[in-house]
Design a protein around this motif. Structure first.
Motif, PDB file in Angstrom:
ATOM      1  N   MET A 117       0.831  -1.171   0.000  1.00  0.00           N
ATOM      2  CA  MET A 117       0.000   0.000   0.000  1.00  0.00           C
ATOM      3  C   MET A 117       0.883   1.243   0.000  1.00  0.00           C
ATOM      4  O   MET A 117       1.916   1.273   0.646  1.00  0.00           O
ATOM      5  N   SER A 118       0.459   2.236  -0.756  1.00  0.00           N
ATOM      6  CA  SER A 118       1.171   3.516  -0.810  1.00  0.00           C
ATOM      7  C   SER A 118       0.397   4.559  -0.019  1.00  0.00           C
ATOM      8  O   SER A 118      -0.808   4.724  -0.212  1.00  0.00           O
ATOM      9  N   GLY A 119       1.094   5.241   0.863  1.00  0.00           N
ATOM     10  CA  GLY A 119       0.519   6.373   1.576  1.00  0.00           C
ATOM     11  C   GLY A 119       0.963   7.642   0.892  1.00  0.00           C
ATOM     12  O   GLY A 119       2.161   7.871   0.728  1.00  0.00           O
ATOM     13  N   LEU A 120       0.012   8.453   0.462  1.00  0.00           N
ATOM     14  CA  LEU A 120       0.316   9.665  -0.295  1.00  0.00           C
ATOM     15  C   LEU A 120      -0.168  10.893   0.465  1.00  0.00           C
ATOM     16  O   LEU A 120      -1.297  10.911   0.974  1.00  0.00           O
ATOM     17  N   VAL A 121       0.688  11.896   0.534  1.00  0.00           N
ATOM     18  CA  VAL A 121       0.360  13.135   1.225  1.00  0.00           C
ATOM     19  C   VAL A 121       0.784  14.302   0.342  1.00  0.00           C
ATOM     20  O   VAL A 121       1.924  14.347  -0.133  1.00  0.00           O
ATOM     21  N   ILE A 122      -0.125  15.232   0.136  1.00  0.00           N
ATOM     22  CA  ILE A 122       0.163  16.448  -0.617  1.00  0.00           C
ATOM     23  C   ILE A 122       0.367  17.559   0.413  1.00  0.00           C
ATOM     24  O   ILE A 122      -0.458  17.733   1.311  1.00  0.00           O
ATOM     25  N   THR A 123       1.490  18.284   0.282  1.00  0.00           N
ATOM     26  CA  THR A 123       1.814  19.260   1.319  1.00  0.00           C
ATOM     27  C   THR A 123       2.170  20.633   0.772  1.00  0.00           C
ATOM     28  O   THR A 123       2.619  20.771  -0.359  1.00  0.00           O
ATOM     29  N   TYR A 124       1.976  21.604   1.636  1.00  0.00           N
ATOM     30  CA  TYR A 124       2.509  22.950   1.476  1.00  0.00           C
ATOM     31  C   TYR A 124       2.571  23.571   2.867  1.00  0.00           C
ATOM     32  O   TYR A 124       1.542  23.748   3.524  1.00  0.00           O
ATOM     33  N   ASN A 125       3.773  23.832   3.336  1.00  0.00           N
ATOM     34  CA  ASN A 125       4.000  24.429   4.653  1.00  0.00           C
ATOM     35  C   ASN A 125       3.288  23.655   5.776  1.00  0.00           C
ATOM     36  O   ASN A 125       2.467  24.211   6.503  1.00  0.00           O
ATOM     37  N   GLU A 126       3.639  22.406   5.895  1.00  0.00           N
ATOM     38  CA  GLU A 126       3.034  21.515   6.892  1.00  0.00           C
ATOM     39  C   GLU A 126       4.049  21.040   7.939  1.00  0.00           C
ATOM     40  O   GLU A 126       3.920  19.954   8.482  1.00  0.00           O
ATOM     41  N   GLU A 127       5.050  21.857   8.252  1.00  0.00           N
ATOM     42  CA  GLU A 127       6.085  21.410   9.182  1.00  0.00           C
ATOM     43  C   GLU A 127       5.522  21.000  10.547  1.00  0.00           C
ATOM     44  O   GLU A 127       6.101  20.158  11.224  1.00  0.00           O
ATOM     45  N   HIS A 128       4.395  21.548  10.949  1.00  0.00           N
ATOM     46  CA  HIS A 128       3.817  21.221  12.251  1.00  0.00           C
ATOM     47  C   HIS A 128       3.013  19.924  12.224  1.00  0.00           C
ATOM     48  O   HIS A 128       2.675  19.390  13.288  1.00  0.00           O
ATOM     49  N   ASN A 129       2.716  19.411  11.040  1.00  0.00           N
ATOM     50  CA  ASN A 129       1.906  18.197  10.909  1.00  0.00           C
ATOM     51  C   ASN A 129       2.630  17.014  10.279  1.00  0.00           C
ATOM     52  O   ASN A 129       2.184  15.879  10.422  1.00  0.00           O
ATOM     53  N   ILE A 130       3.704  17.268   9.560  1.00  0.00           N
ATOM     54  CA  ILE A 130       4.283  16.239   8.700  1.00  0.00           C
ATOM     55  C   ILE A 130       4.790  15.018   9.467  1.00  0.00           C
ATOM     56  O   ILE A 130       4.601  13.885   9.032  1.00  0.00           O
ATOM     57  N   GLU A 131       5.412  15.215  10.614  1.00  0.00           N
ATOM     58  CA  GLU A 131       5.937  14.072  11.358  1.00  0.00           C
ATOM     59  C   GLU A 131       4.827  13.126  11.804  1.00  0.00           C
ATOM     60  O   GLU A 131       4.962  11.904  11.668  1.00  0.00           O
ATOM     61  N   LYS A 132       3.749  13.681  12.304  1.00  0.00           N
ATOM     62  CA  LYS A 132       2.658  12.831  12.807  1.00  0.00           C
ATOM     63  C   LYS A 132       1.978  12.062  11.686  1.00  0.00           C
ATOM     64  O   LYS A 132       1.622  10.905  11.860  1.00  0.00           O
ATOM     65  N   VAL A 133       1.798  12.684  10.532  1.00  0.00           N
ATOM     66  CA  VAL A 133       1.154  11.956   9.445  1.00  0.00           C
ATOM     67  C   VAL A 133       2.074  10.859   8.912  1.00  0.00           C
ATOM     68  O   VAL A 133       1.620   9.758   8.579  1.00  0.00           O
ATOM     69  N   ILE A 134       3.373  11.117   8.863  1.00  0.00           N
ATOM     70  CA  ILE A 134       4.316  10.073   8.441  1.00  0.00           C
ATOM     71  C   ILE A 134       4.294   8.914   9.426  1.00  0.00           C
ATOM     72  O   ILE A 134       4.266   7.749   9.028  1.00  0.00           O
ATOM     73  N   GLU A 135       4.273   9.216  10.701  1.00  0.00           N
ATOM     74  CA  GLU A 135       4.210   8.164  11.716  1.00  0.00           C
ATOM     75  C   GLU A 135       2.902   7.387  11.626  1.00  0.00           C
ATOM     76  O   GLU A 135       2.874   6.176  11.855  1.00  0.00           O
ATOM     77  N   ASP A 136       1.810   8.059  11.278  1.00  0.00           N
ATOM     78  CA  ASP A 136       0.524   7.371  11.102  1.00  0.00           C
ATOM     79  C   ASP A 136       0.563   6.401   9.927  1.00  0.00           C
ATOM     80  O   ASP A 136      -0.166   5.424   9.896  1.00  0.00           O
ATOM     81  N   LEU A 137       1.396   6.692   8.935  1.00  0.00           N
ATOM     82  CA  LEU A 137       1.499   5.846   7.737  1.00  0.00           C
ATOM     83  C   LEU A 137       2.638   4.840   7.827  1.00  0.00           C
ATOM     84  O   LEU A 137       3.036   4.269   6.813  1.00  0.00           O
ATOM     85  N   ASP A 138       3.124   4.571   9.028  1.00  0.00           N
ATOM     86  CA  ASP A 138       4.290   3.689   9.195  1.00  0.00           C
ATOM     87  C   ASP A 138       4.071   2.265   8.699  1.00  0.00           C
ATOM     88  O   ASP A 138       5.022   1.540   8.459  1.00  0.00           O
ATOM     89  N   PHE A 139       2.844   1.867   8.485  1.00  0.00           N
ATOM     90  CA  PHE A 139       2.535   0.523   8.002  1.00  0.00           C
ATOM     91  C   PHE A 139       2.541   0.437   6.476  1.00  0.00           C
ATOM     92  O   PHE A 139       2.478  -0.656   5.906  1.00  0.00           O
TER      93      PHE A 139
END
Length: 116
Positions: free
Chosen positions: A1-23
């Protein structure tokens, strides 16, 4: 499965979403040339692929992200969205069982799904 995230100036959120997609087998970030530390933070994860793509519209960003994916199963999350443990487990089981599902639509606060 691929986890895809589209971002713009998300430094306050990016770590948590990456950790949520760790599987996920792969995590792809498509960034619209953020001016904060979003890209730097995302690149610090060795299981994350970061691409920068100029923002034209949301559909173009989404299609570009899909074109980069190597898997038949794709999960899009906004950087500020989180998966509950139960939803994460359901996604994992669904992918493992290779159940055929009609599109899963995530809203801001819930997941709506129809099964075949």
């Amino acid at each position: 499965m691929s986890g895809l995230v589209i971002t713009y100036n998300e430094e306050h959120n990016i770590e948590k979403v990456i950790e949520d997609l760790d599987f996920a087998d792969e995590i792809i970030i498509v960034d619209s040339f953020s001016t904060d530390n979003t890209v730097k933070i995302a690149q610090s994860y060795k299981n994350v692929k970061v691409y920068q793509y100029p923002f034209e519209n949301y559909a173009a960003q989404r299609n570009y992200a899909i074109s980069l994916s190597l898997n038949p199963w794709i999960l899009f999350l906004d950087a500020d969205e989180r998966l509950t443990p139960a939803l994460k487990e359901e996604i994992i089981q669904t992918v493992l069982e290779k159940r055929v599902i009609r599109p899963i639509i995530f809203s801001e606060f819930r997941c709506l799904k129809t099964q075949s």
